[in-house]
Motif scaffolding. Structure first.
Motif, PDB file in Angstrom:
ATOM      1  N   SER A  82       0.840  -1.196   0.000  1.00 24.22           N
ATOM      2  CA  SER A  82       0.000   0.000   0.000  1.00 24.22           C
ATOM      3  C   SER A  82       0.871   1.239   0.000  1.00 24.22           C
ATOM      4  O   SER A  82       2.056   1.193   0.298  1.00 24.22           O
ATOM      5  CB  SER A  82      -0.945  -0.006   1.202  1.00 24.22           C
ATOM      6  OG  SER A  82      -0.215   0.002   2.400  1.00 24.22           O
ATOM      7  N   MET A 127      -4.059   4.399   1.609  1.00 25.10           N
ATOM      8  CA  MET A 127      -5.066   4.984   0.711  1.00 25.10           C
ATOM      9  C   MET A 127      -5.179   4.206  -0.600  1.00 25.10           C
ATOM     10  O   MET A 127      -6.239   4.147  -1.210  1.00 25.10           O
ATOM     11  CB  MET A 127      -4.738   6.443   0.402  1.00 25.10           C
ATOM     12  CG  MET A 127      -4.815   7.332   1.618  1.00 25.10           C
ATOM     13  SD  MET A 127      -6.500   7.450   2.202  1.00 25.10           S
ATOM     14  CE  MET A 127      -6.498   9.061   2.888  1.00 25.10           C
ATOM     15  N   THR A 175      -4.051   0.372  -2.229  1.00 28.91           N
ATOM     16  CA  THR A 175      -3.526  -0.965  -1.959  1.00 28.91           C
ATOM     17  C   THR A 175      -3.562  -1.769  -3.253  1.00 28.91           C
ATOM     18  O   THR A 175      -4.558  -1.759  -3.971  1.00 28.91           O
ATOM     19  CB  THR A 175      -4.369  -1.683  -0.884  1.00 28.91           C
ATOM     20  OG1 THR A 175      -4.351  -0.894   0.314  1.00 28.91           O
ATOM     21  CG2 THR A 175      -3.830  -3.060  -0.577  1.00 28.91           C
ATOM     22  N   GLN A 200      -7.225  -1.364  -4.660  1.00 27.76           N
ATOM     23  CA  GLN A 200      -8.218  -0.676  -3.839  1.00 27.76           C
ATOM     24  C   GLN A 200      -7.763   0.769  -3.642  1.00 27.76           C
ATOM     25  O   GLN A 200      -6.619   1.017  -3.281  1.00 27.76           O
ATOM     26  CB  GLN A 200      -8.378  -1.381  -2.498  1.00 27.76           C
ATOM     27  CG  GLN A 200      -8.893  -2.801  -2.629  1.00 27.76           C
ATOM     28  CD  GLN A 200      -8.925  -3.519  -1.302  1.00 27.76           C
ATOM     29  OE1 GLN A 200      -8.708  -2.946  -0.246  1.00 27.76           O
ATOM     30  NE2 GLN A 200      -9.207  -4.812  -1.372  1.00 27.76           N
ATOM     31  N   SER A 231      -8.963   4.339  -1.796  1.00 27.81           N
ATOM     32  CA  SER A 231      -9.861   5.011  -0.861  1.00 27.81           C
ATOM     33  C   SER A 231     -10.473   6.237  -1.532  1.00 27.81           C
ATOM     34  O   SER A 231      -9.793   6.979  -2.247  1.00 27.81           O
ATOM     35  CB  SER A 231      -9.080   5.425   0.385  1.00 27.81           C
ATOM     36  OG  SER A 231      -9.878   6.192   1.229  1.00 27.81           O
ATOM     37  N   GLU A 232     -11.754   6.441  -1.302  1.00 28.68           N
ATOM     38  CA  GLU A 232     -12.452   7.599  -1.885  1.00 28.68           C
ATOM     39  C   GLU A 232     -11.786   8.909  -1.495  1.00 28.68           C
ATOM     40  O   GLU A 232     -11.796   9.872  -2.265  1.00 28.68           O
ATOM     41  CB  GLU A 232     -13.912   7.608  -1.433  1.00 28.68           C
ATOM     42  CG  GLU A 232     -14.753   6.542  -2.075  1.00 28.68           C
ATOM     43  CD  GLU A 232     -16.209   6.612  -1.621  1.00 28.68           C
ATOM     44  OE1 GLU A 232     -16.675   7.697  -1.231  1.00 28.68           O
ATOM     45  OE2 GLU A 232     -16.874   5.565  -1.665  1.00 28.68           O
ATOM     46  N   GLU A 233     -11.201   8.945  -0.302  1.00 30.26           N
ATOM     47  CA  GLU A 233     -10.595  10.184   0.196  1.00 30.26           C
ATOM     48  C   GLU A 233      -9.446  10.668  -0.676  1.00 30.26           C
ATOM     49  O   GLU A 233      -9.144  11.860  -0.703  1.00 30.26           O
ATOM     50  CB  GLU A 233     -10.068   9.956   1.620  1.00 30.26           C
ATOM     51  CG  GLU A 233     -11.128   9.517   2.598  1.00 30.26           C
ATOM     52  CD  GLU A 233     -10.524   8.809   3.801  1.00 30.26           C
ATOM     53  OE1 GLU A 233      -9.358   9.056   4.144  1.00 30.26           O
ATOM     54  OE2 GLU A 233     -11.248   7.997   4.397  1.00 30.26           O
TER      55      GLU A 233
END
Length: 106
Positions: A34, A39, A41, A54, A56-58
């Motif tokens: 990651s 945030m 991965t 993956q 993160s939306e952030e």
């Protein structure tokens, strides 16, 4: 002398079977890396195939796409390095002491 040759061939066949088993086990392993504090991965298998990403939306900011790209690249490069290190460690056990071209690594 013929007996020595037969023994050597049997030992080589045993080693080849062990190497093939080790390589199969490596291919079945899962590696994960990651970036950006988790945030992004990236997951890959031992064949160096990316199996999951993956994000993160952030971290998705249309005004800062470069940062997201950098995080994806960092995580991807890290997971590939993990696979290469594990492969070299595992397969290197079979080539220790052998004088093979290219360092004997797979």
């Amino acid at each position: 002398m013929k007996g020595n040759m037969n023994n050597m061939m049997k030992q080589m066949q045993k080693m080849q079977k062990k190497m093939m088993k080790a390589q199969e086990e490596l291919h079945e392993m899962t590696f994960e890396a990651s970036a950006g504090g988790g945030m992004v991965t990236v997951v890959a298998n031992g064949k160096k195939e990316i199996t999951d990403v993956q994000i993160s939306e952030e971290v998705v900011d249309p005004d800062d796409v470069d940062m997201l790209q950098d995080l994806v690249l960092a995580a991807t490069n890290d997971v590939i390095k993990q696979i290469e290190d594990k492969t070299n460690d595992t397969m290197g056990e079979f080539t220790k002491g052998m004088n093979l071209p290219g360092g004997g690594m797979f």
